[in-house]
Structure formats: C-alpha cells, structure tokens
Design an enzyme around this catalytic site. Structure first.
Site, PDB file in Angstrom:
ATOM      1  N   ARG A   1       6.663  -0.214  14.311  1.00 42.32           N
ATOM      2  CA  ARG A   1       6.128  -1.560  14.098  1.00 42.32           C
ATOM      3  C   ARG A   1       4.945  -1.847  15.016  1.00 42.32           C
ATOM      4  NH1 ARG A   1       8.194  -6.257  16.170  1.00 42.32           N
ATOM      5  NH2 ARG A   1      10.171  -5.236  16.678  1.00 42.32           N
TER       6      ARG A   1
ATOM      7  N   TYR B   1      -8.991 -15.029  -4.432  1.00 36.20           N
ATOM      8  CA  TYR B   1      -7.855 -14.467  -5.161  1.00 36.20           C
ATOM      9  C   TYR B   1      -6.730 -15.505  -5.209  1.00 36.20           C
ATOM     10  CZ  TYR B   1      -3.590 -11.685  -5.769  1.00 36.20           C
ATOM     11  OH  TYR B   1      -2.374 -11.209  -6.173  1.00 36.20           O
TER      12      TYR B   1
ATOM     13  N   LYS C   1      -6.757  -1.368  -3.384  1.00 34.15           N
ATOM     14  CA  LYS C   1      -7.701  -1.294  -4.505  1.00 34.15           C
ATOM     15  C   LYS C   1      -8.694  -0.142  -4.310  1.00 34.15           C
ATOM     16  CE  LYS C   1      -5.684  -5.144  -5.869  1.00 34.15           C
ATOM     17  NZ  LYS C   1      -4.947  -5.635  -4.698  1.00 34.15           N
TER      18      LYS C   1
END
Length: 389
Positions: free
Chosen positions: A59, A112, A207
């Site tokens: 983490r 978005y 993307k």
C-alpha cells in the site's frame, strides 16, 4: 558518449524509462509481493517512516508500480508521479488530499461524468463547495477563483465526450489554488500541461497509456513535494495501483508513440470523411479546421488525439440503428485500445447525469463517440459507410 535522457524524444523516453526495478531484463519485471522482509528492527522502522519505500508494504509502494510512475514522470517532464487503482482513484485521492470542509473548487463543466458525479456528490457531502464553469470561455476559470478560499482548479482537456478544449496557458497562469488537468484523451504524447505552468497532470491510464484494455490504473504527475503530499493521504485512502496492472500499463507505454500516431491519423481521416456525410450534422475533433478551437489545439497539442465524436441526424433511434449495424467497430465504452470502439454517451458513459446536466455538457441524443483503434483506416471508414447507409 551517452545521450542525456532529458534530450530524448518522447518516443525514445517511452522505451527507455521505467527500467530501474527490472535489472538487465528488457521486459518489465513483475514484483507481486505485498510485503518485504526487513533486516532488523531499525531497518523496519526506516522503511515504515520513509516516503514511498518500495520494498516495505504494497500500500506504500511497489517496484513495478514505481517503474510505471517513473516513466510517466519522464514523459510528462515531471519530478515524480503516483499511480492509483483507476482514473477515478486518482481524482478522488487528489481532491480529498488537497481539499477540506469549507474549501472551494473551480471545475470545468466539460468533465467525465464520473468526475462530475464525485464533485457534486461526495464533495458536497463533505462540505467542499464546487463551482462549475464553461472551460471553453476565455478567462472563465480564473474569474471563478475566490482568493483565499479556492483550493483547487480542475479541468479536463480535451473533454469527454465532445473534445472541447481549455487553454492550458490560462490555467497555468492561475495563482493561489492548485491546478490539475485531466489529460486522458491527449496522453503524455499529445500535450504536456506541466510545461504550461499547471501543477498536476492526471490520466486514466486505463485508456490510451496502457492501451490494450487489460489494465485499470490512474496516474498523476507533478512536483515531487506535491506528489509526496498526496501520497501521504493516498496511503490512508488505499486506492493503490496493482503491480499486475502497472506491468501491463508499462508494457503499453513502450508502444505509445506508434499506437497514438496511427490512431490520431485514422481519427483525422474518419473525421474528414464524416464531415462530408449527409447524415452527420457535426464532427467534434480538434484536428479539423471546423473545430471551434482548432487554433488552440495547434498551439498546445502535439497530436490531436485518438477519439472523436459526431452528431448524427435522426437522434437516438438513428444512433441505435448505426450501432446495431457496425461489424468491424466494437460497441464498448472505453477508449485508447487496439480495437475501434463506438458508444452512445447519453446511454452509457454519461447515463448517470440528469437530463439538464447532459444538456449542459452537450451530451445530445444524436451524439456518438468513437475511439479509434489500430485497424486499417479504410476498413473503419467502410464499416461506418455501411452502417450509415
């Protein structure tokens, strides 16, 4: 004599960068461990209290993830970068790391839908006020800043789904609040917001950066001190990138230059073809002379992007018929991968917005978004020609 890495072209940087944790291996090394053994109690304390120790606990950091972060930083001209479990993980962590109850955010309405929903939902619930402005209007973003209260300015350019632009120089000249630009549609090879004075650049690297539809990952890049401060909150927020996704994203970076060059060239050809089609009312692509911000695009973009949108006459029913008829082109809502994808934003990517919000952001019944892939441009055009006939 070796070349200074800072003088390399972006395409060469994409190949050279992010290799520190891979040794002599040409393929990126996968470090799948979630935890590392310490040599002593003192060594464990050193790792636990260090900034971004990449051999302590997953983490906090991971060598494979750090390799991806390092190449993105190099491509963006940044001091450092930080990866997240998704693009929304990057947005949520950044906003919550920099803003508190009572703070004010200026954001462009050309965002978005997930980002808009986060700003108008959780942010409002936590007492963070958000002002939405039209980012295409010169000076509108700066005019909405409240000195002493605005903590963050957030813009997306080119925007999803209508490919509208914000002036990066204007955003970079704003003083006081932190400035953040979502540059997902451009990728680091399309534009460099940091070079215009912007504090942080953000990507849904799922993307175009990863580029193969097999990694869910987000990333920010900027000055090290700012990135480290966000990391401090990010360790608690927990939206850390998986090393497996970072591995795939790092592989995607290696071919980023050739992929985006091909995809952008195809987008240009398809856009020009669609403009001449009688069933198409308008085409939205920064590379077209008809785009209202084409001159701005030429000034701040090195590539015009791999995504375009067009308005189809006949509205929603006509869109449904066209989407039902495509064969080579795939019906899917992501972007940046090797397959050409088409979607109807009103019923997919922006379906969660109200009718008024959709109208305000230009998401109409006839709007179609296309992410260009790596197929031959002539074949893609032929597929749309058949679907539109």
């Amino acid at each position: 004599m070796s070349r200074d890495p800072k003088t390399l072209d972006a395409a060469s940087t994409a190949i050279r960068g992010g290799r520190r944790a891979s040794g002599a291996s040409l393929a990126p090394a996968l470090w799948s461990s979630t935890v590392w053994e310490s040599d002593s109690m003192a060594d464990a304390n050193r790792r636990a209290t260090s900034l971004r120790a990449d051999e302590f606990y997953g983490r906090y950091a991971n060598p494979t993830v750090r390799s991806f972060e390092e190449v993105i930083a190099a491509l963006e001209g940044a001091e450092d970068a930080m990866a997240f479990a998704s693009g929304m993980g990057a947005i949520a962590t950044t906003v919550m790391a920099l803003c508190s109850s009572g703070d004010h955010i200026v954001a462009t309405k050309q965002l978005y839908a997930g980002t808009l929903t986060f700003l108008q939902g959780p942010c409002a619930r936590f007492g963070i006020e958000v002002s939405l402005v039209d980012g295409t209007v010169p000076g509108a973003i700066a005019a909405a800043v409240r000195p002493g209260r605005t903590m963050l300015v957030l813009a997306e350019t080119p925007s999803n789904p209508r490919l509208e632009l914000c002036d990066l120089d204007e955003i970079g000249s704003i003083t006081g609040p932190f400035t953040v630009v979502d540059s997902t549609f451009a990728t680091p090879l399309g534009q460099q917001p940091l070079a215009h004075g912007v504090d942080l650049v953000l990507h849904s690297a799922t993307k175009g950066i990863a580029g193969h539809n097999d990694a869910t990952i987000g990333v920010i890049a900027g000055e090290q001190e700012l990135v480290d401060s966000i990391w401090g909150y990010g360790v608690l927020h927990g939206a850390m990138a998986s090393p497996f996704d970072a591995l795939n994203a790092l592989r995607g970076v290696r071919t980023l230059a050739v992929r985006t060059a091909h995809q952008a060239a195809t987008a240009q050809r398809l856009g020009e073809w669609l403009e001449a089609h009688p069933a198409v009312a308008a085409v939205h692509y920064p590379g077209l002379g008809s785009h209202l911000q084409h001159d701005l695009a030429k000034r701040q973009m090195r590539q015009f992007g791999t995504v375009l949108a067009f308005e189809l006459q006949g509205g929603r029913d006509r869109v449904a018929k066209v989407l039902d008829r495509v064969q080579l082109v795939r019906r899917a809502t992501s972007l940046g991968g090797p397959e050409t994808l088409v979607c109807h934003p009103m019923t997919t990517t922006h379906a969660g917005l109200t009718a008024d919000e959709q109208a305000d952001t230009g998401v109409t019944e006839g709007l179609v978004r296309v992410s260009l892939g790596l197929e031959d441009a002539a074949d893609i055009i032929a597929d749309f020609a058949d679907a539109l006939s």
